[in-house]
Design a protein around this motif. Structure first.
Motif, mmCIF file in Angstrom:
data_model
loop_
_atom_site.group_PDB
_atom_site.id
_atom_site.type_symbol
_atom_site.label_atom_id
_atom_site.label_comp_id
_atom_site.label_asym_id
_atom_site.label_seq_id
_atom_site.Cartn_x
_atom_site.Cartn_y
_atom_site.Cartn_z
ATOM 1 N N UNK A 54 -1.982 6.030 9.740
ATOM 2 C CA UNK A 54 -1.344 4.736 9.478
ATOM 3 C C UNK A 54 -0.029 4.599 10.249
ATOM 4 N N UNK A 55 0.673 5.710 10.386
ATOM 5 C CA UNK A 55 1.904 5.694 11.182
ATOM 6 C C UNK A 55 1.606 5.408 12.649
ATOM 7 N N UNK A 56 0.511 5.970 13.136
ATOM 8 C CA UNK A 56 0.101 5.741 14.527
ATOM 9 C C UNK A 56 -0.297 4.283 14.747
ATOM 10 N N UNK A 57 -0.984 3.688 13.757
ATOM 11 C CA UNK A 57 -1.476 2.313 13.901
ATOM 12 C C UNK A 57 -0.407 1.255 13.639
ATOM 13 N N UNK A 58 0.406 1.484 12.596
ATOM 14 C CA UNK A 58 1.316 0.430 12.149
ATOM 15 C C UNK A 58 2.778 0.866 12.073
ATOM 16 N N UNK A 59 3.089 2.081 12.511
ATOM 17 C CA UNK A 59 4.466 2.608 12.477
ATOM 18 C C UNK A 59 5.037 2.672 11.064
ATOM 19 N N UNK A 60 4.172 2.852 10.078
ATOM 20 C CA UNK A 60 4.618 2.984 8.699
ATOM 21 C C UNK A 60 5.173 4.390 8.458
ATOM 22 N N UNK A 61 6.216 4.524 7.655
ATOM 23 C CA UNK A 61 6.793 5.856 7.383
ATOM 24 C C UNK A 61 5.776 6.772 6.692
ATOM 25 N N UNK A 62 5.599 7.944 7.234
ATOM 26 C CA UNK A 62 4.584 8.863 6.733
ATOM 27 C C UNK A 62 4.851 9.271 5.289
ATOM 28 N N UNK A 63 6.077 9.675 4.998
ATOM 29 C CA UNK A 63 6.410 10.141 3.663
ATOM 30 C C UNK A 63 6.210 9.079 2.601
ATOM 31 N N UNK A 64 6.683 7.874 2.878
ATOM 32 C CA UNK A 64 6.554 6.788 1.900
ATOM 33 C C UNK A 64 5.092 6.455 1.640
ATOM 34 N N UNK A 65 4.263 6.493 2.683
ATOM 35 C CA UNK A 65 2.840 6.199 2.512
ATOM 36 C C UNK A 65 2.146 7.285 1.696
ATOM 37 N N UNK A 66 2.522 8.527 1.909
ATOM 38 C CA UNK A 66 1.944 9.624 1.133
ATOM 39 C C UNK A 66 2.208 9.417 -0.356
ATOM 40 N N UNK A 67 3.438 9.082 -0.701
ATOM 41 C CA UNK A 67 3.782 8.908 -2.108
ATOM 42 C C UNK A 67 3.064 7.707 -2.706
ATOM 43 N N UNK A 68 3.007 6.611 -1.965
ATOM 44 C CA UNK A 68 2.354 5.398 -2.468
ATOM 45 C C UNK A 68 0.871 5.640 -2.744
ATOM 46 N N UNK A 69 0.188 6.345 -1.842
ATOM 47 C CA UNK A 69 -1.238 6.602 -2.023
ATOM 48 C C UNK A 69 -1.518 7.600 -3.142
ATOM 49 N N UNK A 70 -0.505 8.357 -3.532
ATOM 50 C CA UNK A 70 -0.679 9.360 -4.582
ATOM 51 C C UNK A 70 -0.575 8.798 -5.987
#
Length: 296
Positions: A54-70
């Motif tokens: 997702x970071x590669x596709x949309x430049x979303x912060x990796x850490x924040x996305x990990x927490x949100x998906x958890x």
């Protein structure tokens, strides 16, 4: 009253040490993502791999996305594993998520040989995860799934359960990055990580382990603590003190290296004065350990 207070103090002390190790493991794992994997388009499975994509596709912060998906998995952990496990999981996931987003702009990215990035990324992440698992925590995601399944099928290591859940992420990486090499490098990272996780949590040999001998007048309570809360079997041996001449019951317990900390903590919660001897067993064969079917 005094015994209950001592038990509470011991529990708080043990919990503090657990969180210190979980914090250390989380930072080490985050460093592997910030330095090696995300910088080389290696999505090493799990929610971390999806966050890297997702970071590669949309430049979303990796850490924040990990927490949100958890967040949905936290709910599962609450019902299936209890509050103690959930607290450690949320703490570990939060530490990993924050550390990744903090360390990514601070640590130098490795941009050399991608093969070396895959190998060292797997080794560093595996060491961090091994530390976290050894203290009963996880970094969320497929770790929650793996740890919960491992409780029901202890003969299957958490590392291999995680590897099985990573196939989907590898396939997704091929589609997103447009080449199979990224998935192959990710496969190397996962393989190395699994081996290091198993080395940290199980020891370097699948058959090895620890023999724990416990001498205490509260042997019944300690045996119950080990069997019911820690999931290990125990054997009671008869003995007597050569000096006092008193009969003693000795608890013998075979355990994997990563379980020693939990067992000794459980013993101390019951009896602070218990006499505990821990020795290494070069090979343990039987249920829950290595079984050699070729032995006649």
């Amino acid at each position: 009253m005094f015994s209950a207070r001592r038990r509470l103090e011991a529990l708080m002390k043990n919990s503090f040490s657990d969180y210190i190790i979980i914090a250390l493991g989380s930072v080490i794992y985050a460093a592997s993502v910030a330095v090696f994997t995300s910088q080389n388009n290696i999505a090493p499975g799990g929610l971390t791999g999806i966050a890297i994509i997702l970071n590669y596709l949309f430049s979303l912060p990796i850490g924040a996305m990990i927490f949100a998906m958890n967040i949905p998995l936290f709910v599962w952990a609450l019902f299936d594993s209890g509050k103690g496990f959930l607290i450690k999981t949320v703490v570990g996931t939060a530490m990993v998520s924050v550390s990744i987003d903090i360390l990514t702009p601070l640590l130098p990215a490795y941009k050399g040989d991608v093969m070396l990035a895959a190998i060292f990324g797997g080794a560093v992440s595996g060491f961090g995860l091994g530390l976290i698992f050894s203290r009963g925590g996880t970094t969320g995601g497929t770790d929650i799934v793996a740890v919960n399944i491992n409780k029901r099928l202890p003969h299957i290591s958490t590392g291999r359960l995680i590897m099985l859940s990573d196939v989907f992420v590898l396939a997704l990486a091929v589609l997103v990055y447009g080449n199979i090499e990224s998935a192959l490098y990710a496969g190397i990272t996962i393989f190395v990580s699994v081996r290091v996780i198993d080395a940290v949590t199980y020891g370097t040999s699948r058959g090895n382990g620890k023999l724990i001998f416990i001498i205490s007048d509260m042997y019944e309570e300690i045996s119950g603590e080990i069997i019911q809360k820690l999931g290990r079997g125990v054997t009671l041996l008869d003995g007597s003190g050569a000096y006092t001449g008193k009969n003693k019951r000795i608890i013998m317990c075979a355990a994997r290296p990563q379980q020693v900390v939990k067992i000794t903590k459980g013993v101390r919660l019951v009896d602070q004065n218990a006499f505990v001897v821990i020795t290494t067993a070069n090979s343990i064969m039987g249920e829950g350990f290595y079984t050699n079917t070729n032995i006649q």
